[in-house]
Enzyme design. Structure first.
Site, short mmCIF file in Angstrom:
data_model
loop_
_atom_site.label_atom_id
_atom_site.label_comp_id
_atom_site.label_asym_id
_atom_site.label_seq_id
_atom_site.Cartn_x
_atom_site.Cartn_y
_atom_site.Cartn_z
N PRO A 204 16.22 -86.42 -16.30
CA PRO A 204 17.29 -85.87 -17.14
C PRO A 204 18.66 -86.09 -16.50
O PRO A 204 18.76 -86.34 -15.29
CB PRO A 204 16.95 -84.37 -17.21
CG PRO A 204 15.53 -84.26 -16.77
CD PRO A 204 15.29 -85.39 -15.83
N THR A 207 20.32 -84.79 -12.53
CA THR A 207 19.29 -84.50 -11.53
C THR A 207 19.52 -85.24 -10.22
O THR A 207 18.81 -84.98 -9.25
CB THR A 207 17.89 -84.84 -12.07
OG1 THR A 207 17.91 -86.15 -12.64
CG2 THR A 207 17.46 -83.84 -13.13
N LYS A 209 20.10 -88.97 -9.82
CA LYS A 209 19.56 -90.34 -9.73
C LYS A 209 20.54 -91.25 -8.99
O LYS A 209 20.15 -92.00 -8.08
CB LYS A 209 19.27 -90.88 -11.15
CG LYS A 209 18.23 -90.08 -11.90
CD LYS A 209 17.91 -90.69 -13.25
CE LYS A 209 19.05 -90.58 -14.23
NZ LYS A 209 19.39 -89.17 -14.58
N THR A 210 21.81 -91.20 -9.35
CA THR A 210 22.81 -92.03 -8.68
C THR A 210 22.96 -91.61 -7.22
O THR A 210 23.11 -92.46 -6.32
CB THR A 210 24.16 -91.91 -9.41
OG1 THR A 210 23.99 -92.26 -10.79
CG2 THR A 210 25.20 -92.83 -8.79
N HIS A 424 20.93 -54.12 -31.23
CA HIS A 424 20.32 -55.46 -31.27
C HIS A 424 19.85 -55.88 -29.88
O HIS A 424 18.69 -56.30 -29.70
CB HIS A 424 21.34 -56.46 -31.81
CG HIS A 424 20.83 -57.86 -31.94
ND1 HIS A 424 20.46 -58.41 -33.14
CD2 HIS A 424 20.61 -58.83 -31.01
CE1 HIS A 424 20.04 -59.65 -32.96
NE2 HIS A 424 20.12 -59.93 -31.66
N GLU A 425 20.72 -55.74 -28.88
CA GLU A 425 20.38 -56.18 -27.53
C GLU A 425 19.32 -55.28 -26.90
O GLU A 425 18.42 -55.76 -26.20
CB GLU A 425 21.64 -56.23 -26.65
CG GLU A 425 22.70 -57.22 -27.09
CD GLU A 425 22.17 -58.64 -27.24
OE1 GLU A 425 21.20 -59.01 -26.54
OE2 GLU A 425 22.71 -59.38 -28.08
#
Length: 618
Positions: A204, A207, A209-210, A424-425
């Site tokens: 993704p 994460t 990669k580079t 609601h919460e």
């Protein structure tokens, strides 16, 4: 700053440039100094000076008369134009003035220099300056479109090694062998092993990669070519293929080295279904395939590439012999997130009571870029609050900023809306507390956030989980629908505040039916597949329209059961719902410990067990 490496590689060229510049400067300065030492007068004044006996010497040239006056003229030599005066010599003799000629050998050279050479050099310099700027703007030479635009790092210039990469231990292990081969190739060659030609980093966004690719180059201490896949795609036909050829040519000259192609899906997309047989991207891909087959891996040229869309890449690109390894750079687990936080917090002043493990637990699913952002947000918060070091509450606030946005202090809710949001919460939190297969409540708040939430309930898992059971997913849906259920139980009406809850609950229920085989109707039949797994992960339907209707019915059945279950739990514990909601209205924020203390206190006061509905009751 002067670039010594660039100068050392082009010594002869720079020597010519600097010599020409110095020659021009000396020539111009000489003319300027000579101009300051001389002063022009009219010929009539010259004749008057002769008559007044003010001249000691005259030098006669082809077109000028250089006059040395008897009196001090500030070190200047006077001059005037030479006119057709046949009595000039006679006048000088009568006045007893010394006179003579001056050689004109250098005048022709001087005319050539001033008339041709210097203007040409000035135009060449301006042209070089102008086209150099165009080169930088266009990303390549104006007259050399086929040159590659890879950024080349020399040894150790990447500034990154494996110590700077955390949370990706398996990926690092896969790449350490490549580094070892570049260092100690003889022990691999002795047994008959060959260096992998390429490794594909898949995962993704964010994460690392580079970062991993740069770390490989930093550890191997070899030159590192870095280029994006989009840099090969040009508006000129054939330029992408030419750049690929030039890149591999330079790489072989610098071997051993590492070539890193970021976002390789820009040129490596599958050729299936491509109707045009002469597409520029296809030509570039074909050239890349040919170059990866053509170079000798024993020279130590390693190709690293990164992508988050491996499913779109051409099969010929992925086969062994081109990319021999696929290295998965996935989202880090709990320990990985803690290690990443430790890497990014280096150089940041932190308090002794900071607990990075709790922050790692609070960020499931976060990638390295997210965690780096959290550390930076915490540091900014500490500065804003005029503290000299980052404290735990700064990090916790940073987590909430990343998840829900900053507090929206200018949004003031009416008393009625505040009550609705509070119930609601608390409905979400109470369902999470009273069901068995749910994560503990960490925080409940009714403070609006910039992401659009008027309030939220944060749950944090006790342990890192990689699998979810059917019972856990059903209880998750109940928690999602707990907010709407609380509104119905308390106010006998509903609002728009449950839109996101309904969307998430519907998607979870649909996944149970179509992908996880948790529906009695379809048993273990797969009806959807994930596309772009490392990006948005959207499901693609693999069934007929008639089956889609049945899927909708099964999804609705799960949601209805969960809805009824949530309402039943809240109705049986309505007094507890009212008590916690009224407390939340007063305090606006309740932490998980306070919330659970109220739940246990209510249990002791009533002297009875809190009613919990089992799955079998629905």
């Amino acid at each position: 700053m002067f670039n010594n490496k660039k100068f050392n590689g082009n010594k002869f060229k720079y020597a010519i440039y600097y010599s020409l510049i110095i020659a021009i400067v000396i020539f111009v300065l000489n003319d300027y100094i000579n101009g300051m030492k001389s002063e022009r007068i009219e010929y009539s004044d010259f004749v008057n000076y002769i008559n007044q006996n003010k001249i000691s010497e005259v030098q006669i040239t082809k077109d000028k008369l250089l006059i040395t006056p008897k009196e001090d003229s500030g070190g200047k030599i006077l001059y005037t134009e030479r006119v057709n005066d046949p009595d000039l010599i006679k006048k000088l003799d009568n006045a007893k003035i010394k006179y003579g000629g001056m050689p004109e050998e250098n005048s022709a050279v001087k005319n050539i220099l001033t008339g041709w050479v210097i203007p040409f050099l000035i135009l060449a310099f301006l042209g070089r300056l102008l086209f150099g700027k165009l080169d930088k703007k266009m990303g390549s030479g104006v007259m050399s479109f086929g040159k590659n635009t890879a950024k080349i790092y020399a040894e150790n210039e990447t500034g990154v090694n494996f110590n700077d990469v955390a949370g990706q231990e398996e990926a690092k292990e896969s790449l350490i062998e490549i580094v070892d081969f570049l260092h100690n190739s003889q022990k691999y060659v002795a047994i008959g092993a060959r260096l992998p030609k390429g490794a594909l980093l898949v995962g993704p966004p964010g994460t690392g990669k580079t970062l991993l690719a740069k770390a490989v180059a930093g550890e191997a201490k070899v030159p590192f070519f870095s280029i994006s896949g989009s840099a090969f795609v040009e508006m000129f036909v054939g330029m992408g293929a030419a750049r690929v050829r030039d890149l591999f040519k330079q790489a072989q000259e610098k071997a051993p080295c590492i070539v890193f192609i970021d976002e390789i899906d820009a040129i490596g997309k599958s050729r299936d279904g491509n109707m045009s047989g002469n597409d520029e991207r296809e030509q570039t891909l074909n050239q890349l395939l040919a170059e990866m087959d053509g170079f000798d891996s024993s020279k130590g040229v390693v190709i690293l590439a990164a992508t988050n869309r491996p499913e779109v890449l051409d099969k010929a690109l992925l086969r062994p012999g081109r990319f021999d390894r696929r290295v998965i750079v996935d989202r880090p687990d709990l320990k990985g997130r803690e290690d990443i936080l430790k890497v990014h917090i280096k150089g940041v002043k932190i308090s002794h009571n900071v607990d990075l493990n709790s922050i790692a637990k609070a960020t499931p699913g976060a990638v390295g870029a997210d965690l780096a952002n959290i550390i930076n947000e915490a540091a900014l918060t500490a500065v804003k609050n005029r503290r000299n070091e980052v404290e735990q509450n700064d990090l916790e606030e940073a987590v909430e900023v990343i998840i829900a946005g900053k507090e929206k202090k200018d949004r003031i809710l009416s008393e009625k809306e505040k009550m609705e949001v509070s119930f609601h919460e608390v409905g979400h939190a109470l369902i999470a507390a009273l069901l068995k297969h749910t994560d503990p409540v960490h925080k409940i708040t009714i403070v609006p956030r910039t992401m659009g939430a008027l309030g939220y309930t944060m749950q944090l898992p006790e342990h890192e989980k990689y699998l979810n059971t059917k019972e856990e997913m059903l209880d998750q849906i109940c928690v999602m629908l707990g907010g709407r259920s609380a509104e119905e139980v308390k106010f006998s009406s509903i609002s728009t505040g449950a839109a996101n809850d309904i969307e998430r609950a519907t998607q979870t229920a649909r996944s149970m039916v179509t992908m996880y085989g948790m529906s009695d109707k379809f048993d273990m039949m797969g009806l959807e597949s994930i596309q772009n797994r490392y990006l948005d992960g959207r499901p693609v339907r693999n069934c007929s329209a008639e089956t889609s209707t049945i899927i909708d019915n099964e999804t609705l059945k799960i949601i209805k059961k969960a809805h009824e279950k949530a309402k039943g739990v809240l109705l049986d514990n309505i007094d507890l719902l009212n008590k916690i909601a009224n407390t939340l209205i007063e305090k606006e924020t309740l932490m998980g410990d306070e919330f659970m203390a109220m739940v246990h206190e209510y249990q002791k006061e009533n002297g009875k067990e809190i009613t919990v509905i089992e799955d079998s009751d629905v």
